[in-house]
Design an enzyme around this catalytic site. Structure first.
Site, short mmCIF file in Angstrom:
data_model
loop_
_atom_site.label_atom_id
_atom_site.label_comp_id
_atom_site.label_asym_id
_atom_site.label_seq_id
_atom_site.Cartn_x
_atom_site.Cartn_y
_atom_site.Cartn_z
N GLU A 158 117.02 4.01 -9.92
CA GLU A 158 115.56 4.05 -9.75
C GLU A 158 114.95 5.16 -10.61
OE1 GLU A 158 115.84 4.09 -5.36
OE2 GLU A 158 114.51 2.34 -5.42
N GLU B 262 121.96 -0.31 -1.90
CA GLU B 262 121.38 0.08 -0.61
C GLU B 262 121.61 -0.96 0.49
OE1 GLU B 262 120.09 0.50 -3.54
OE2 GLU B 262 119.25 2.53 -3.65
#
Ligand code: NAI
Length: 702
Positions: free
Chosen positions: A105, A125
């Site tokens: 990210e 995740e």
């Protein structure tokens, strides 16, 4: 400092340095932002490179901060990414080795990305029951396309950087470096190049400004949901990942980001995510033994011996061959060796057939195996694992011989499932070298390994076998010596409840279905049929002598008296068709249960699935509390690991004790008190274990 700043001429290099994987904890985030500010303030700097020291660019969020104030403390990851995006000087991510989660990210927030080949790129995740919460679900589809991004986000699996770089039209990587070694130099040159371009004017490129569309959006997302729903049974996160990616295609970037945030927070608070995060830590914590520090010296294990080439011995040997360690297998008879090796070959050949193992790998592995009938051939073994008949007399003969021939310092292990490891150790003059290594069947498949620590087992033996377990890719949990160790001691109570439930009015399939709906891989009766009902029978016969006061249903004994031992004989609680594993209910068995019930004078009652599940699961919980209190298990999470990796406990529930915490210990104890009032159950067993009562009184959890 967990990130360094260094100027290389007109390029500032910020290096994340937070071993082992440059997790983006608060200190690292602060250092990163400080580096960015320093670069902005320095007129001599024209561009910035962010990279990672050691074995990663960044493995992502520091998950030890999850649920703590630090996770959200400013600068949080959103703010860091905003600082990168808002930099007036171009920021280049120089990516290598590992670029995952928050690390990816962060890279997606940079203006440019250059990657080394061989880098694992992922948004994992979902494996913790959440989704990428710092823009990953919004930015990744913009650079690799909606379908590829959705696949990566929903699966959590990693993809190699060179594969991504080879996809036409991808915008994740602006450049692929020639090699990891050349990355630093290439990144500097690349940064200088973009600084040059930037000097000509024009805005810096931002991933957020890229378009994000799917040509058949509605249909595609419908297909995606159908696929994901089937695969993600019991877990809410994968479908939410689809929602988040869809949001990226539907509106403005900021709206998509807000949707991602909302879904992220929702998932953080689900029991499933708590369970997965609990297990993530539990699995890592299991290898740590309180009084055996990480720097305890270890013994060198280069050669392994396995005694007994039966069901367990063969599977155990395969683990070591797979890890590239030579194994010598000893038996009493040549035929037994040949049979054992034949089964190992068949197992490997099945893997080759399925394409899971290459022919040459198979041959390499078998070449590491030798067999013998002579103990003298064990003299150079560093680790010996005994898997002979479960009989103390036989174990005695074996361990005395091992003691006579094995070199000093060799670790002598027993795979016993019920016998006293201290007694086995006492057959030798070196009890400090003896340990239990309790594998689960099939030993080449099952992940769990109970390491049974004898009273005299040396610390370096413990440290060594925990490391060996890692090498053979097992999840090892330490257990003290007691009958059944952690797992089987608990399962006995669970099995007892299964028996009472039959006596009171259930059928085997009702019990199995109820607990399978709860999420167990297999209910107690299907499991009995798989393992062999005769094993439980033998244990009960022993119990009737050792613990005459203990209450048991006799139904399982009646079943065994009819020779219904389970799958191996084609009949048990259920019937089986050769070559198939489907459990087919049998009317005669149900008749037998009903007759036995009538003979006991019991009027059957309808028992709810809820009661079935609670009696089975809370019997595990209460026994676990005793096990913890007695110090047989070092910590509650170890027990959860045993049940997840060895007994098919539903992963989304996080293990029996995590489930008890979620259910609320008050409610658990109240249920136990209710069960204790049932005259057909075992009132004494249902007295809450003192540890459980204490936790409840103190308002604590396991
Ligand atoms: P098995 O009966 O399949 O194999 C035992 C093997 O040991 C036979 O091949 C036999 O020839 C050999 N053997 C017997 N005496 C010997 C001696 N003195 N020297 C060398 N070899 C000898 O038994 P299995 O199921 O493999 O069990 C072995 C051990 O593993 C037992 O202690 C058992 O409790 C334990 N265990 C079994 C599990 C299972 O699911 N079968 C699970 C976990 C542990």
């Amino acid at each position: 400092m967990t990130a360094h700043y260094q100027a290389h001429g007109d390029v500032a290099v910020i290096t994340l340095d937070n071993p082992p994987v440059n997790g983006l904890g608060l200190a690292t985030r602060r250092a990163l932002v400080a580096g960015l500010q320093q670069a902005q303030a320095d007129d001599a700097i024209r561009s910035i490179v962010i990279t990672g020291a050691g074995k990663a660019f960044s493995g992502g969020a520091d998950i030890t901060e999850f649920g703590t104030d630090k996770a959200l403390a400013e600068p949080n990851l959103h703010s860091v990414i905003a600082a990168v995006e808002n930099s007036s000087k171009p920021v280049v991510a120089a990516i290598h080795s590992v670029c995952m989660g928050g690390g990816l990210e962060l890279a997606l927030g940079c203006h440019y990305r250059i990657a080394a080949p061989g880098c694992s790129v992922a948004l994992p995740e979902v494996k913790l029951g959440i989704l990428p919460g710092a823009g990953g679900t919004q930015r990744l589809p913009r650079v690799v396309g909606v379908e590829a991004a959705l696949n990566m986000i929903v699966s959590g699996e990693s993809v190699k950087s060179e594969l991504i770089a080879g996809v036409p039209g991808q915008k994740l990587f602006d450049k692929l470096a020639a090699s990891p070694e050349s990355l630093p130099e290439e990144a500097l040159a690349f940064a200088r190049g973009v600084a040059e371009d930037h000097a000509k004017g024009g805005p810096l490129p931002l991933v957020r400004n890229l378009p994000c569309k799917h040509p058949q959006g509605d249909a595609y997302f419908q297909f995606a949901r159908n696929m994901v729903k089937g695969m993600a049974k019991n877990f809410p996160a994968p479908l939410k990942c689809v929602d988040a990616v869809e949001a990226a295609t539907k509106g403005k970037f900021a709206d998509g980001l807000a949707k991602e945030r909302e879904l992220f927070i929702h998932l953080m608070w689900t029991a499933e995510s708590r369970a997965l995060r609990h297990l993530f830590f539990a699995e890592r914590a299991a290898s740590k033994i309180p009084d055996v520090p990480a720097d305890t010296p270890q013994r060198d294990i280069r050669k392994v011996a396995v005694i007994g080439a039966g069901t367990m011995g063969g599977g155990i040997a395969m683990n070591f061959l797979n890890a590239g360690l030579p194994v010598v297998m000893l038996e009493t008879k040549q035929e037994a060796l040949e049979r054992g090796v034949g089964i190992m070959r068949k197992n490997y050949e099945a893997q080759v057939k399925k394409g899971k193992l290459k022919q040459d790998k198979y041959e390499q592995r078998m070449a590491l195996l030798s067999t013998t009938l002579d103990y003298a051939d064990l003299k150079d073994a560093d680790l010996v694992i005994e898997a002979v008949f479960e009989d103390l007399g036989v174990k005695e003969t074996v361990f005395k011989q091992l003691d006579a021939v094995c070199k000093p310092g060799a670790i002598l292990a027993s795979n016993t499932s019920t016998l006293d490891v201290n007694k086995i150790a006492a057959f030798t003059a070196r009890p400090q070298d003896v340990v239990g290594l309790h594998f689960f069947s099939p030993a080449n498949v099952m992940k769990l390994l109970e390491v049974v620590r004898g009273d005299k087992t040396a610390k370096d033996v413990m440290a060594t076998v925990m490391q060996v377990a890692k090498k053979i890719r097992k999840v090892a949990v330490v257990s003290g010596v007691c009958d059944g160790f952690i797992g089987n001691r608990m399962i006995e109570q669970y099995g007892r409840q299964g028996g009472f439930l039959l006596d009171e009015g259930c059928t085997p399939q009702q019990v199995d279905k109820a607990i399978e709906r709860f999420g167990f891989a297999m209910g107690p009766f299907r499991m009995g049929d798989l393992a062999g009902n005769d094993i439980g029978w033998a244990i009960r016969k022993r119990r009737y002598v050792e613990k005459p006061g203990m209450k048991y249903s006799k139904t399982a004994d009646l079943l065994c008296e009819q020779g219904r031992f389970g799958q191996k004989v084609g009949k048990g609680w259920y019937d089986y068709v050769p070559g198939k594993r489907d459990a087919i209910p049998n009317a005669e068995v149900e008749q037998m249960i009903a007759e036995h019930r009538a003979a006991l004078g019991i009027t059957p009652r309808k028992i709810s699935d809820e009661e079935i599940v609670q009696r089975l699961v809370f019997s595990l919980v209460n026994e676990a509390a005793h096990i913890l209190q007695e110090g047989i298990a070092n910590k509650a999470s170890d027990i959860d690991v045993v049940y997840i990796f060895g007994y098919g406990f539903p992963v989304h529930r996080g293990g029996p004790l995590q489930y008890a915490n979620e259910f609320g210990l008050f409610n658990v104890v109240a249920a136990m008190q209710r069960f204790a009032r049932n005259p057909l159950d075992d009132a004494q067993f249902w007295q809450p274990a003192p540890l459980l009562a204490r936790l409840l009184a103190e308002g604590k959890q396991f």
